[in-house]
Write a protein that holds these residues in place. Structure first.
Motif, PDB file in Angstrom:
ATOM      1  N   ILE A   7      20.799 -19.597  44.218  1.00 39.97           N
ATOM      2  CA  ILE A   7      20.140 -19.946  42.956  1.00 39.97           C
ATOM      3  C   ILE A   7      18.890 -20.812  43.147  1.00 39.97           C
ATOM      4  O   ILE A   7      17.825 -20.503  42.583  1.00 39.97           O
ATOM      5  CB  ILE A   7      21.141 -20.613  41.985  1.00 39.97           C
ATOM      6  CG1 ILE A   7      22.191 -19.583  41.554  1.00 39.97           C
ATOM      7  CG2 ILE A   7      20.418 -21.183  40.769  1.00 39.97           C
ATOM      8  CD1 ILE A   7      23.314 -20.157  40.722  1.00 39.97           C
ATOM      9  N   PRO A   8      18.939 -21.898  43.950  1.00 42.02           N
ATOM     10  CA  PRO A   8      17.693 -22.681  44.132  1.00 42.02           C
ATOM     11  C   PRO A   8      16.554 -21.845  44.719  1.00 42.02           C
ATOM     12  O   PRO A   8      15.402 -21.985  44.294  1.00 42.02           O
ATOM     13  CB  PRO A   8      18.118 -23.790  45.087  1.00 42.02           C
ATOM     14  CG  PRO A   8      19.598 -23.911  44.909  1.00 42.02           C
ATOM     15  CD  PRO A   8      20.080 -22.532  44.631  1.00 42.02           C
ATOM     16  N   GLY A   9      16.872 -20.978  45.685  1.00 46.44           N
ATOM     17  CA  GLY A   9      15.841 -20.149  46.297  1.00 46.44           C
ATOM     18  C   GLY A   9      15.251 -19.149  45.326  1.00 46.44           C
ATOM     19  O   GLY A   9      14.030 -18.935  45.285  1.00 46.44           O
ATOM     20  N   ILE A  10      16.115 -18.503  44.545  1.00 50.74           N
ATOM     21  CA  ILE A  10      15.630 -17.546  43.549  1.00 50.74           C
ATOM     22  C   ILE A  10      14.757 -18.255  42.521  1.00 50.74           C
ATOM     23  O   ILE A  10      13.704 -17.736  42.113  1.00 50.74           O
ATOM     24  CB  ILE A  10      16.818 -16.834  42.877  1.00 50.74           C
ATOM     25  CG1 ILE A  10      17.531 -15.931  43.884  1.00 50.74           C
ATOM     26  CG2 ILE A  10      16.349 -16.014  41.673  1.00 50.74           C
ATOM     27  CD1 ILE A  10      18.822 -15.319  43.365  1.00 50.74           C
ATOM     28  N   ALA A  11      15.180 -19.461  42.092  1.00 53.65           N
ATOM     29  CA  ALA A  11      14.375 -20.229  41.131  1.00 53.65           C
ATOM     30  C   ALA A  11      13.009 -20.563  41.715  1.00 53.65           C
ATOM     31  O   ALA A  11      11.975 -20.466  41.022  1.00 53.65           O
ATOM     32  CB  ALA A  11      15.123 -21.505  40.743  1.00 53.65           C
ATOM     33  N   LEU A  12      12.991 -20.961  42.997  1.00 58.25           N
ATOM     34  CA  LEU A  12      11.718 -21.265  43.659  1.00 58.25           C
ATOM     35  C   LEU A  12      10.829 -20.021  43.708  1.00 58.25           C
ATOM     36  O   LEU A  12       9.625 -20.093  43.419  1.00 58.25           O
ATOM     37  CB  LEU A  12      11.984 -21.785  45.074  1.00 58.25           C
ATOM     38  CG  LEU A  12      10.741 -22.113  45.906  1.00 58.25           C
ATOM     39  CD1 LEU A  12      10.052 -23.366  45.365  1.00 58.25           C
ATOM     40  CD2 LEU A  12      11.111 -22.310  47.378  1.00 58.25           C
ATOM     41  N   PHE A  13      11.409 -18.878  44.067  1.00 53.74           N
ATOM     42  CA  PHE A  13      10.664 -17.620  44.150  1.00 53.74           C
ATOM     43  C   PHE A  13      10.042 -17.290  42.797  1.00 53.74           C
ATOM     44  O   PHE A  13       8.846 -16.973  42.702  1.00 53.74           O
ATOM     45  CB  PHE A  13      11.599 -16.501  44.602  1.00 53.74           C
ATOM     46  CG  PHE A  13      10.918 -15.176  44.774  1.00 53.74           C
ATOM     47  CD1 PHE A  13      10.396 -14.793  45.992  1.00 53.74           C
ATOM     48  CD2 PHE A  13      10.794 -14.292  43.699  1.00 53.74           C
ATOM     49  CE1 PHE A  13       9.757 -13.576  46.150  1.00 53.74           C
ATOM     50  CE2 PHE A  13      10.167 -13.072  43.845  1.00 53.74           C
ATOM     51  CZ  PHE A  13       9.653 -12.705  45.071  1.00 53.74           C
ATOM     52  N   ILE A  14      10.851 -17.345  41.739  1.00 59.63           N
ATOM     53  CA  ILE A  14      10.363 -16.997  40.402  1.00 59.63           C
ATOM     54  C   ILE A  14       9.268 -17.960  39.959  1.00 59.63           C
ATOM     55  O   ILE A  14       8.246 -17.556  39.389  1.00 59.63           O
ATOM     56  CB  ILE A  14      11.525 -16.989  39.392  1.00 59.63           C
ATOM     57  CG1 ILE A  14      12.480 -15.832  39.706  1.00 59.63           C
ATOM     58  CG2 ILE A  14      11.010 -16.873  37.950  1.00 59.63           C
ATOM     59  CD1 ILE A  14      13.767 -15.858  38.899  1.00 59.63           C
ATOM     60  N   LEU A  47      14.651 -21.736  52.203  1.00 56.26           N
ATOM     61  CA  LEU A  47      13.542 -21.424  53.114  1.00 56.26           C
ATOM     62  C   LEU A  47      13.315 -19.920  53.208  1.00 56.26           C
ATOM     63  O   LEU A  47      12.170 -19.463  53.340  1.00 56.26           O
ATOM     64  CB  LEU A  47      13.832 -22.005  54.496  1.00 56.26           C
ATOM     65  CG  LEU A  47      13.805 -23.537  54.598  1.00 56.26           C
ATOM     66  CD1 LEU A  47      14.258 -23.988  55.977  1.00 56.26           C
ATOM     67  CD2 LEU A  47      12.416 -24.069  54.299  1.00 56.26           C
ATOM     68  N   ALA A  48      14.395 -19.142  53.128  1.00 63.62           N
ATOM     69  CA  ALA A  48      14.256 -17.680  53.172  1.00 63.62           C
ATOM     70  C   ALA A  48      13.470 -17.174  51.967  1.00 63.62           C
ATOM     71  O   ALA A  48      12.568 -16.323  52.104  1.00 63.62           O
ATOM     72  CB  ALA A  48      15.635 -17.019  53.216  1.00 63.62           C
ATOM     73  N   LEU A  88      16.690 -16.295  58.310  1.00 65.96           N
ATOM     74  CA  LEU A  88      17.289 -17.390  57.532  1.00 65.96           C
ATOM     75  C   LEU A  88      18.428 -16.894  56.634  1.00 65.96           C
ATOM     76  O   LEU A  88      19.446 -17.573  56.483  1.00 65.96           O
ATOM     77  CB  LEU A  88      16.207 -18.069  56.701  1.00 65.96           C
ATOM     78  CG  LEU A  88      15.194 -18.897  57.505  1.00 65.96           C
ATOM     79  CD1 LEU A  88      13.933 -19.150  56.694  1.00 65.96           C
ATOM     80  CD2 LEU A  88      15.817 -20.210  57.964  1.00 65.96           C
ATOM     81  N   LEU A  89      18.269 -15.720  56.041  1.00 63.27           N
ATOM     82  CA  LEU A  89      19.340 -15.180  55.196  1.00 63.27           C
ATOM     83  C   LEU A  89      20.565 -14.819  56.029  1.00 63.27           C
ATOM     84  O   LEU A  89      21.705 -15.089  55.631  1.00 63.27           O
ATOM     85  CB  LEU A  89      18.834 -13.950  54.432  1.00 63.27           C
ATOM     86  CG  LEU A  89      17.861 -14.225  53.281  1.00 63.27           C
ATOM     87  CD1 LEU A  89      17.261 -12.923  52.780  1.00 63.27           C
ATOM     88  CD2 LEU A  89      18.546 -14.975  52.143  1.00 63.27           C
ATOM     89  N   TYR A  90      20.338 -14.213  57.186  1.00 65.51           N
ATOM     90  CA  TYR A  90      21.469 -13.812  58.033  1.00 65.51           C
ATOM     91  C   TYR A  90      22.197 -15.037  58.589  1.00 65.51           C
ATOM     92  O   TYR A  90      23.428 -15.147  58.466  1.00 65.51           O
ATOM     93  CB  TYR A  90      20.986 -12.929  59.179  1.00 65.51           C
ATOM     94  CG  TYR A  90      22.101 -12.475  60.085  1.00 65.51           C
ATOM     95  CD1 TYR A  90      22.861 -11.358  59.779  1.00 65.51           C
ATOM     96  CD2 TYR A  90      22.405 -13.172  61.252  1.00 65.51           C
ATOM     97  CE1 TYR A  90      23.903 -10.937  60.602  1.00 65.51           C
ATOM     98  CE2 TYR A  90      23.438 -12.773  62.079  1.00 65.51           C
ATOM     99  CZ  TYR A  90      24.182 -11.647  61.749  1.00 65.51           C
ATOM    100  OH  TYR A  90      25.221 -11.256  62.553  1.00 65.51           O
TER     101      TYR A  90
END
Length: 536
Positions: free
Chosen positions: A209-216, A166-167, A149-151
């Motif tokens: 940013i949304p993904g990092i926020a979800l992860f945290i 999703l990643a 997903l990141l690639y």
């Protein structure tokens, strides 16, 4: 599109048979299976779902997601058993195969994706781990999903944030499966690759940013719940003492730097023969593409990084197997094993080497089975002959298909040979080996001898297999001789599992009154169950 749907159904059917056939046909074997199943069983028995427990004590080694999956499966099918414990691995094994098909299709073409999916599904290490109650197939699904997903997300003009979201969700699930390695693998692969390519825009992209926020948010919430349930000592043990420290300090899994160089080739059989050719061809000036360089980087960075860690096990390498399968799949999609032409020798030479080795193995199998197999098997001659016929027949048919230029037919013959060997192994070989590997018979003897109020201990053994099969989850772990003797001198009835050689040493102490309840062999260990109670 219609062809892709057909290929998905083919891979689903193939993976369903390969990974699920007779999945519960033998008992849970050490080192990992009974331990993970027991942790999940104790969740169902009320020990709690946030902090895993083993033997009624906090289990620091792994986070809870994999145990949730096993426990959830057991709930669905009506109870904990071998199939329930192995179901998540088989399910995510199929998931990785399908994911690799779509990634190969995106990076190269549909054929490369299909071949890579079959290659991943039919190497011996992947089959082994996808059919065991082992965390690594589940982990590899999530790390592969995050990498994919990141690639792919980076090259999207629209909706990039959705790919990244999703990643990061996949990384959340990877962390909840096996902690830091769930982030280390995708960050090393993707971050390292874009640094190597000088694609600095990846790191500056606000779509993260949304993904990092979800992860945290999710990982932070889980850690907060874990802290409230177990305190700081639990988090310290989970995040460092039982995990990170093992990668950097001396452990029971400490191996030399070259360990994976020796072990990976044997575990990637039968496709290892084509991997050098895939690297040579794919990195040649004419054929080199950024997509192929990416999967080479994926493979290399994980291989090197994990080789530098002190703790090494063969299964730790599983997250690089999709990259290896993609490399070989890309090669065989362009240069079919049955095609003509001088350039095709880069495939035909390793194919011939593989065929010769398979033929030699087929000729030796009946003899080896007759000489060595009687220790593990009831029918060594039969098993030796049938495995020889499957192996030798596969080698002969692959040779004929290559000889008569049947393009992709040699490849599919090899796939069919591995499928046949796996099904025969699952239906016939492993159930026979089970009598040598299983702790169940000795555990049943213990249950039959114990009375209410008796206590069970284990001396200098792991013991999770006996906890699982006795159903006794208050076992005393005994590591030194002084504590062992104190245990055996207890006023209450006690039983203890130990190696036979340790029992013989105890017999030399005239102050101990002990008797043998049962003896047996579990794997390579000759064990005795002793008691301070005089039994009839």
């Amino acid at each position: 599109m219609k062809k892709s749907i057909l290929f998905v159904f083919i891979l689903l059917a193939f993976g369903g048979v390969l990974f699920f056939y007779n999945l519960g046909g033998w008992d849970l074997w050490n080192p990992d299976e009974p331990r993970y199943a027991q942790v999940a069983k104790e969740m169902l028995q009320g020990e709690g779902w946030i902090i895993p427990h083993l033997n009624g004590e906090v289990y620091f080694d792994k986070p809870p997601l994999f145990f949730w999956l096993i426990a959830g499966t057991a709930k669905l099918i009506g109870g904990m058993n071998e199939a329930a414990a192995r179901f998540p691995s088989a399910l995510f094994g199929i998931g990785i195969v399908l994911l690799l098909f779509f990634l190969g299709k995106k990076l190269f073409d549909e054929k490369a994706g299909l071949l890579a999916a079959f290659i991943l599904a039919t190497n011996i290490e992947f089959i082994w781990l996808a059919r065991r109650a082992s965390i690594d197939a589940t982990l590899t699904f999530f790390t592969t999903a995050a990498i994919t997903l990141l690639y792919l997300g980076f090259y999207q003009k629209r909706g990039r944030w959705g790919f990244y979201l999703l990643a990061y969700l996949a990384m959340v699930l990877a962390v909840l499966t096996k902690l830091q390695i769930g982030v280390i693998v995708p960050v090393f692969v993707i971050g390292g690759y874009f640094l190597f390519r000088r694609e600095f825009g990846f790191f500056k992209d606000s779509s993260h940013i949304p993904g990092i926020a979800l992860f945290i948010a999710i990982i932070g919430g889980w850690l907060a719940l874990a802290y409230l349930s177990g305190g700081g000592d639990y988090l310290w043990g989970l995040l460092y003492q039982k995990t990170s420290s093992r990668l950097l300090e001396e452990t029971s899994h400490t191996r030399p730097l070259y360990y994976y160089l020796v072990n990976f080739p044997g575990n990637f059989i039968p496709w290892i023969f084509f991997l050098p050719s895939a690297l040579i061809y794919g990195l040649s000036h004419k054929e080199r593409t950024k997509e192929f360089v990416f999967i080479v980087f994926w493979f290399a960075i994980i291989f090197v990084a994990l080789s530098l860690f002190k703790a090494k096990r063969e299964l730790y390498l599983l997250p690089l197997y999709p990259a290896a399968a993609l490399m070989v799949g890309a090669l065989l999609a362009k240069l079919p094993l049955g095609a003509e032409g001088a350039v095709k020798r880069i495939c035909s030479i390793p194919l011939m080497v593989m065929i010769v080795l398979l033929a030699l193995i087929a000729m030796s199998l009946p003899i080896v089975a007759a000489l060595k197999g009687s220790f593990y098997l009831e029918h060594p001659w039969e098993i030796g002959l049938i495995t020889a016929l499957i192996t030798g027949g596969g080698a002969f048919l692959a040779f004929l298909a290559h000889r008569y230029r049947r393009r992709d037919l040699p490849f599919y013959i090899i796939v069919a040979m591995v499928l046949a060997l796996t099904l025969y192994g699952a239906g016939r070989i492993f159930p026979e080996i089970n009598k040598y590997k299983s702790a169940r018979p000795l555990a049943q003897a213990i249950v039959g001898a114990m009375r209410p109020g008796d206590q069970l201990g284990i001396y200098q053994l792991e013991g999770a297999n006996f906890i699982y099969y006795t159903g006794y989850n208050q076992m005393r772990w005994l590591e030194d001789e002084r504590k062992l003797k104190e245990f055996l001198r207890s006023s209450q009835g006690v039983f203890c599992i130990m190696r036979e050689r340790h029992y013989k040493l105890l017999q030399q102490d005239p102050t101990l009154v002990i008797s043998v309840v049962a003896t047996g062999q579990v794997g390579s260990k000759h064990l005795a169950v002793i008691s301070n109670r005089q039994l009839p």
